[in-house]
Enzyme design. Structure first.
Site, PDB file in Angstrom:
ATOM      1  N   LYS A 191     -15.409  -9.666   8.033  1.00 47.15           N
ATOM      2  CA  LYS A 191     -14.358 -10.512   7.459  1.00 47.15           C
ATOM      3  C   LYS A 191     -14.933 -11.834   6.936  1.00 47.15           C
ATOM      4  CE  LYS A 191     -10.599  -8.041   8.032  1.00 47.15           C
ATOM      5  NZ  LYS A 191      -9.795  -7.605   6.862  1.00 47.15           N
ATOM      6  N   GLU A 199     -13.701 -12.632  -5.519  1.00 47.44           N
ATOM      7  CA  GLU A 199     -12.354 -12.174  -5.884  1.00 47.44           C
ATOM      8  C   GLU A 199     -11.265 -12.861  -5.062  1.00 47.44           C
ATOM      9  OE1 GLU A 199     -15.202  -8.579  -6.088  1.00 47.44           O
ATOM     10  OE2 GLU A 199     -14.745 -10.173  -4.649  1.00 47.44           O
ATOM     11  N   GLU A 221       2.204   1.791  -3.397  1.00 42.41           N
ATOM     12  CA  GLU A 221       1.121   2.242  -4.273  1.00 42.41           C
ATOM     13  C   GLU A 221       0.860   3.732  -4.074  1.00 42.41           C
ATOM     14  OE1 GLU A 221      -3.594   1.308  -5.290  1.00 42.41           O
ATOM     15  OE2 GLU A 221      -2.603   0.252  -3.640  1.00 42.41           O
ATOM     16  N   CYS A 232     -10.456  -1.614  14.465  1.00 43.44           N
ATOM     17  CA  CYS A 232     -10.704  -3.052  14.626  1.00 43.44           C
ATOM     18  C   CYS A 232     -10.887  -3.450  16.082  1.00 43.44           C
ATOM     19  CB  CYS A 232      -9.551  -3.842  14.022  1.00 43.44           C
ATOM     20  SG  CYS A 232      -9.377  -3.608  12.242  1.00 43.44           S
ATOM     21  N   GLU A 287     -16.042 -10.956   3.558  1.00 41.43           N
ATOM     22  CA  GLU A 287     -14.866 -10.729   2.718  1.00 41.43           C
ATOM     23  C   GLU A 287     -14.261 -12.049   2.248  1.00 41.43           C
ATOM     24  OE1 GLU A 287     -10.999  -7.888   3.113  1.00 41.43           O
ATOM     25  OE2 GLU A 287     -11.167  -9.454   4.640  1.00 41.43           O
ATOM     26  N   CYS A 337      -8.302  -1.955   4.055  1.00 37.91           N
ATOM     27  CA  CYS A 337      -8.179  -3.057   5.021  1.00 37.91           C
ATOM     28  C   CYS A 337      -9.506  -3.461   5.639  1.00 37.91           C
ATOM     29  CB  CYS A 337      -7.223  -2.661   6.151  1.00 37.91           C
ATOM     30  SG  CYS A 337      -5.561  -2.290   5.590  1.00 37.91           S
ATOM     31  N   SER A 359      -7.096   1.835  -2.384  1.00 36.07           N
ATOM     32  CA  SER A 359      -5.893   1.046  -2.632  1.00 36.07           C
ATOM     33  C   SER A 359      -6.325  -0.316  -3.146  1.00 36.07           C
ATOM     34  CB  SER A 359      -5.094   0.886  -1.343  1.00 36.07           C
ATOM     35  OG  SER A 359      -4.104  -0.110  -1.497  1.00 36.07           O
ATOM     36  N   GLU A 385       0.832  -1.208   0.000  1.00 40.50           N
ATOM     37  CA  GLU A 385       0.000   0.000   0.000  1.00 40.50           C
ATOM     38  C   GLU A 385       0.867   1.258   0.000  1.00 40.50           C
ATOM     39  OE1 GLU A 385      -4.156   0.270   2.054  1.00 40.50           O
ATOM     40  OE2 GLU A 385      -2.653   0.910   3.509  1.00 40.50           O
TER      41      GLU A 385
END
Length: 596
Positions: free
Chosen positions: A369, A377, A286, A526, A372, A310, A330, A283
């Site tokens: 999560k 993907e 990037e 988190c 996710e 994230c 990102s 990141e």
């Protein structure tokens, strides 16, 4: 003092600031008034009336959570009238609640169950209404189960979704006996603009909203001799797990957690912090790539500000509400998903394990999560990269099921490879942590020097304010970055999706001049995730935050780019940041989604 009021509560004189509720006033003298709809994070509702108290000279009982204290009041919190009223209210709630307590996931941590134990003696005096109700249970989401038969309509979830997250996925529909907590056109939570953040779960006082749990599946994999089960643990889990196992909030239990996981039978116990460090490398480079294109090459197509990627709750939020800004995200995957992809490629090859027989488990503070891990993907390894996601609460339950005395465990260390981490990886668990970790690395890459903050502590990006802005000036950069000389890199940190919406609206309106934005879906980041131990409160989140920064401060390595295992994986496998293999395994794309 002019702004003070004095009253008596249970014959005890108390002076409090004007505007303080009776509930808060009682707490200052350690008098407990029971509540159900009240929550410290949310606005006053006064829906359940469990907190009623009696005022001398008045025939009407008062809801303590909603009535301000006034001079001269004489309040009785435990009078016969107040107690009888509470008992009847609780009995009425139980009469239309599917009370399968012994088999309920929230058994032992249900506020209605606790109050029933306190107030209901013998048989409930009201008819059981469950057989007459047409309740539904929504199992479709990979993250959250919604069970209307256990809902007491306190509306905590509605207020959470509206006030803290500004989503409105949950709302009140119907009136009187037909009133219920519903979604848009009563669709499944999987089909509406739900970010899976789980903040509603964290504030639900019953089992009406719980995470979708995968405990049995994980035990099945552990006990299958043909499976090699790898587990990763997120930064915020190690500073909250103890709360569910009898340890005070804010205690760091990393070593005990690792020891428990090994005793439970996982074949490899590794650390998500490793891929948090890796995330910073990808990141961070990037960001530098985008800054180079924008400031040096004058490329008008480059997308700034760049935002972090994230938090899966934040990702789904922007996919629904600001899809036109997906190119500002990102492309780096979250640490969880980077770990999953590497576990079934690099780690499998390094250890001689067939990735087809590998089961990848993650322990996360986050219900999103789970969603996710199931995104289409996330199959970069050729398999589902992360097979099962467990919350901190699920891990605590598994430790209890295993009969492990957590408090007496001797500390153990993570396995290797992918078990080493820096302090920068640890602070991913707190709001501002990703920003701070990135700045520690990016500044050093650009200048060859450490960030100009004492002890590497970039305090301007720390704190619990909803939106925080900071700028770091680049001076005397290395020759390849001379175009950054004198540039103030402007950053923004936001936590909670209501604050994310505020920031993104500024970006949309063109009133924000940021280069880099960190957004975390949950309050506090988190550490306040929807999968963390219940209860949650501002004070508990503060204690968890202190623990996160304490762990960082005591780490031997505190910068992501100095993690020796990160250095090694680039040397042996990935070759370079943003390289061909990195893009294949560690980066992703996003999906525009409908708003309704």
């Amino acid at each position: 003092m002019d702004n003070q009021v004095t009253l008596k509560i249970d014959n005890i004189s108390v002076s409090v600031k004007q505007g303080t509720t009776l509930l808060e006033a009682a707490r200052t003298i350690n008098v407990r008034i029971p509540t159900l709809c009240h929550h410290e994070d949310l606005c006053v509702a006064g829906n359940c009336r469990v907190c009623v108290v009696e005022q001398s000279g008045s025939d009407r009982l008062l809801p303590a959570c909603a009535i301000p204290a006034a001079d001269g009041m004489e309040i009785h919190t435990n009078s016969l009238k107040a107690r009888n009223a509470r008992k009847q209210i609780i009995e009425l709630l139980v009469s239309e609640h599917r009370a399968e307590c012994t088999t309920c996931y929230k058994n032992g941590n249900c506020e209605l169950q606790s109050l029933s134990h306190e107030y209901i003696i013998g048989e409930n005096g009201y008819i059981n209404l469950i057989p007459f109700k047409d309740y539904t249970i929504d199992y479709f989401s990979p993250s959250i189960i919604k069970d209307d038969s256990k809902c007491i309509r306190c509306q905590r979830c509605v207020r959470t979704c509206d006030e803290l997250q500004n989503i409105g996925a949950l709302t009140v529909s119907g009136k009187g006996s037909e009133m219920k907590i519903s979604t848009f056109f009563e669709k499944s939570m999987y089909q509406v603009v739900c970010t899976n953040c789980g903040q509603c779960v964290n504030r639900c006082p019953t089992g009406a909203l719980v995470e979708k749990h995968y405990i049995d599946e994980v035990w099945g994999a552990i006990n299958n001799d043909k499976k090699y089960v790898v587990v990763q643990t997120a930064p915020a889990v190690r500073i909250a797990l103890g709360e569910a196992l009898g340890i005070d909030p804010g205690e760091i239990v990393t070593g005990k957690m690792v020891a428990a996981l090994k005793r439970m039978g996982f074949d490899a116990v590794l650390d998500t912090d490793f891929t948090a460090d890796l995330t910073i490398i990808e990141e961070g480079h990037e960001l530098l790539q985008r800054l180079t294109r924008a400031l040096k090459d004058k490329d008008p197509a480059v997308k700034l500000p760049m935002t972090t990627s994230c938090s899966p709750g934040w990702i789904k939020f922007i996919e629904h509400l600001f899809p036109e800004f997906l190119s500002h995200l990102s492309t780096a995957k979250s640490p969880q998903q980077m770990f999953g992809a590497l576990a079934k490629t690099y780690y499998a090859k390094k250890t001689g394990v067939d990735p087809a027989s590998m089961v990848s488990v993650s322990i996360m503070p986050c219900t999103a999560k789970k969603f996710e891990a199931n995104r289409p993907e996330m199959y970069a390894s050729g398999y589902q990269d992360v097979d099962y996601v467990l919350t901190t609460r699920e891990l605590a339950l598994m430790i209890k099921q295993a009969g492990i005395d957590f408090k007496t465990l001797a500390d153990d260390n993570y396995d290797s490879f992918m078990g080493e981490s820096s302090g920068a990886g640890v602070i991913f668990g707190a709001t501002g942590g990703v920003m701070e970790a990135a700045l520690r690395t990016v500044y050093e890459v650009v200048t060859g020097r450490e960030v100009p903050f004492e002890g590497l502590n970039i305090t301007p990006v720390r704190g619990m304010e909803g939106v925080r802005e900071a700028a770091i000036k680049i001076e005397q950069p290395l020759p390849e970055y001379d175009f950054l000389e004198g540039v103030e890199v402007k950053t923004c940190v936001a936590h909670g999706l209501a604050n994310a919406k505020t920031v993104m609206q500024k970006v949309k309106d063109g009133t924000a001049a940021y280069h880099f934005i960190e957004i975390m879906a949950c309050p506090g980041g988190c550490l306040g995730g929807g999968g963390q131990p219940i209860p949650t409160s501002p004070e508990i989140r503060r204690q968890r935050t202190s623990a996160i920064y304490s762990e960082d401060a005591h780490k031997m390595i505190r910068k992501s780019h100095e993690n020796p295992e990160v250095v090694e994986i680039y040397k042996d496998f990935l070759i370079e940041p943003l390289g061909h293999l990195s893009h294949k395994l560690l980066h992703t794309t996003y999906t525009p989604r409908e708003r309704y």
